[in-house]
Design an enzyme around this catalytic site. Structure first.
Site, PDB file in Angstrom:
ATOM      1  N   TRP A 130       0.853  -1.190   0.000  1.00  0.00           N
ATOM      2  CA  TRP A 130       0.000   0.000   0.000  1.00  0.00           C
ATOM      3  C   TRP A 130       0.892   1.244   0.000  1.00  0.00           C
ATOM      4  CZ3 TRP A 130      -1.810   2.677   4.910  1.00  0.00           C
ATOM      5  CH2 TRP A 130      -2.713   3.701   4.615  1.00  0.00           C
ATOM      6  N   ASP A 170      -1.436  -5.722   9.072  1.00  0.00           N
ATOM      7  CA  ASP A 170      -2.340  -4.641   8.673  1.00  0.00           C
ATOM      8  C   ASP A 170      -3.616  -5.314   8.177  1.00  0.00           C
ATOM      9  OD1 ASP A 170      -3.674  -2.445   7.735  1.00  0.00           O
ATOM     10  OD2 ASP A 170      -2.125  -1.813   6.313  1.00  0.00           O
ATOM     11  N   LYS A 184     -13.554  -0.191   5.060  1.00  0.00           N
ATOM     12  CA  LYS A 184     -14.086  -1.009   3.973  1.00  0.00           C
ATOM     13  C   LYS A 184     -15.242  -1.886   4.421  1.00  0.00           C
ATOM     14  CE  LYS A 184     -10.655   0.481   1.409  1.00  0.00           C
ATOM     15  NZ  LYS A 184      -9.823   1.159   2.410  1.00  0.00           N
TER      16      LYS A 184
END
Length: 420
Positions: free
Chosen positions: A185, A266, A302
């Site tokens: 990311w 993560d 999300k």
């Protein structure tokens, strides 16, 4: 301080000069901008000097656009009706609109009916949220929760949780390095750079197979200095969509454990990748079951669509309750000057949904629907590419990948050709 000056003369200059004197002209008064003052008389005219101070910020350069958010800005500026935003990873409806989950609307309406206040939260956040988020991550019956081995702090979504953990690493493990997957990311490197935590990359993506470079990953983990922090994507790897298999996760855990590394997960897509909260947390639970101490950053952007609420958590699984207490106390100490305490709205939404069996069931159904729709989009992409590509290329890797992201193996020229 540098300045530029030029002379002004006029019949009315004396009046202007008098006003300048009253207003303190000729002195900076702690301000940047213009200074006006009398310099001398010349043949009945008053000459005045206008000094323009150079800003104290002259040495501040223009920052480059964010590589991810910059795509969104370009998307907004584009006038093409057929445009698609492939920048920020945010779920959209078929009409390309942001989606607010029905269960979130329901939870917010109940919150309004209760008339809850907006008082400050403690530094560690909302207790009901912290309990719910740890149980969602690890399982409500996990021994590490029952034994008090988990230090949990509500933080500012995934980014804030990662940044808080990075500050902790910098303070208490100043010689340690963080290993980051290549690619990863876009904000991971920024976070550790800003916290002054050194990092290096481990191999992850194999362009030859459009899959996981598992041997390279293990080799780099084994070659890293003992006691390094290994940043892992819990599920739905961003940006490749390539996840290790359960058997590969076991071997990754072996390598990390043998080198006395610290796993740092993560977890941004729990429940949103496969549609199952438990399946998407299986990698984290594997490491915890082995008795390893683990860092885990969580986000609800999300899986609950709470992008703007900035709701997440940092969890640290420790070896003993007293260790967890000390770790939590220092995380709170770091959070205090950073943002003081977290926002309450998103935390209440999560706590209320998880704490109510009916709403919790509704949430799981909506997650399954979102995850299912993404899988359907993958299937359509695979079918379309397979039908149109006459080269004989095997596109099945698109179906093996998971989540919102996909590495296609296409080169730049091929990608540009898709938009002509």
């Amino acid at each position: 301080m540098a300045s530029a000056a030029f002379a002004l003369t006029s019949p009315a200059a004396s009046a202007v000069a008098a006003r300048s004197k009253v207003l303190g002209g000729g002195k900076s008064q702690g301000r940047n901008g213009c200074r006006v003052g009398i310099t001398r008389k010349n043949f009945g005219h008053v000459m005045m000097a206008l000094a323009v101070d150079v800003s104290r910020f002259e040495g501040v350069p223009m920052a480059p656009p964010d590589p991810i958010l910059g795509v969104s800005e370009a998307f907004k500026a584009d006038k093409n009706d057929l445009k698609l935003n492939l920048g920020v990873g945010a779920y959209r409806t078929e009409e390309l609109q942001p989606y607010v989950l029905n269960v979130v609307k329901k939870a917010e309406n109940l919150m309004l009916e209760k008339g809850e206040n907006k008082e400050y939260l403690p530094i560690e956040g909302l207790a009901a949220f912290n309990k719910a988020t740890a149980e969602l991550l690890l399982g409500a019956d996990n021994p590490v929760i029952k034994q008090g081995l988990v230090a949990t702090l509500q933080s500012l979504s995934g980014t804030g949780s990662l940044r808080l953990a990075a500050a902790f690493i910098q303070r208490y493990f100043p010689e340690a390095k963080v290993l980051i997957s290549s690619p990863t990311w876009g904000n991971h490197k920024n976070i550790f750079n800003d916290a002054r935590v050194p990092w290096s990359e481990y191999r992850y993506y194999d362009p030859k197979t459009v899959g996981l470079d598992f041997e390279g990953m293990i080799a780099d983990i084994e070659a890293a200095p003992e006691g390094s922090f290994v940043l892992l994507h819990g599920c739905a790897h961003n940006p490749t969509g390539i996840d290790p298999s359960p058997e590969q996760w076991e071997k990754i855990a072996d390598a990390i454990q043998e080198k006395k590394h610290m796993p740092f997960f993560d977890v941004a897509y729990q429940g949103f990748a496969s549609g199952s909260l438990d399946e998407d947390a299986s990698s984290v639970r594997l490491f915890v079951k082995r008795g390893m101490e683990v860092f885990v950053a969580q986000s609800y952007s999300k899986n609950l669509g709470l992008y703007a609420e900035r709701i997440g958590a940092i969890n640290v699984v420790c070896s003993a309750p007293e260790v967890a207490d000390r770790v939590k106390s220092q995380l709170k100490r770091l959070a205090r000057p950073m943002y003081s305490n977290p926002p309450i709205h998103g935390a209440r939404i999560v706590a209320n949904i998880v704490g109510d069996p009916t709403m919790f069931g509704e949430w799981k159904q909506e997650m399954e629907q979102m995850a299912g729709r993404i899988k359907n989009v993958r299937q359509k992409l695979y079918d379309s590419l397979s039908a149109k590509d006459k080269s004989g290329k095997d596109w099945s890797f698109i179906l093996r990948q998971i989540g919102m992201f996909s590495y296609t193996g296409l080169n730049k020229a091929q990608i540009n050709g898709m938009f002509i």
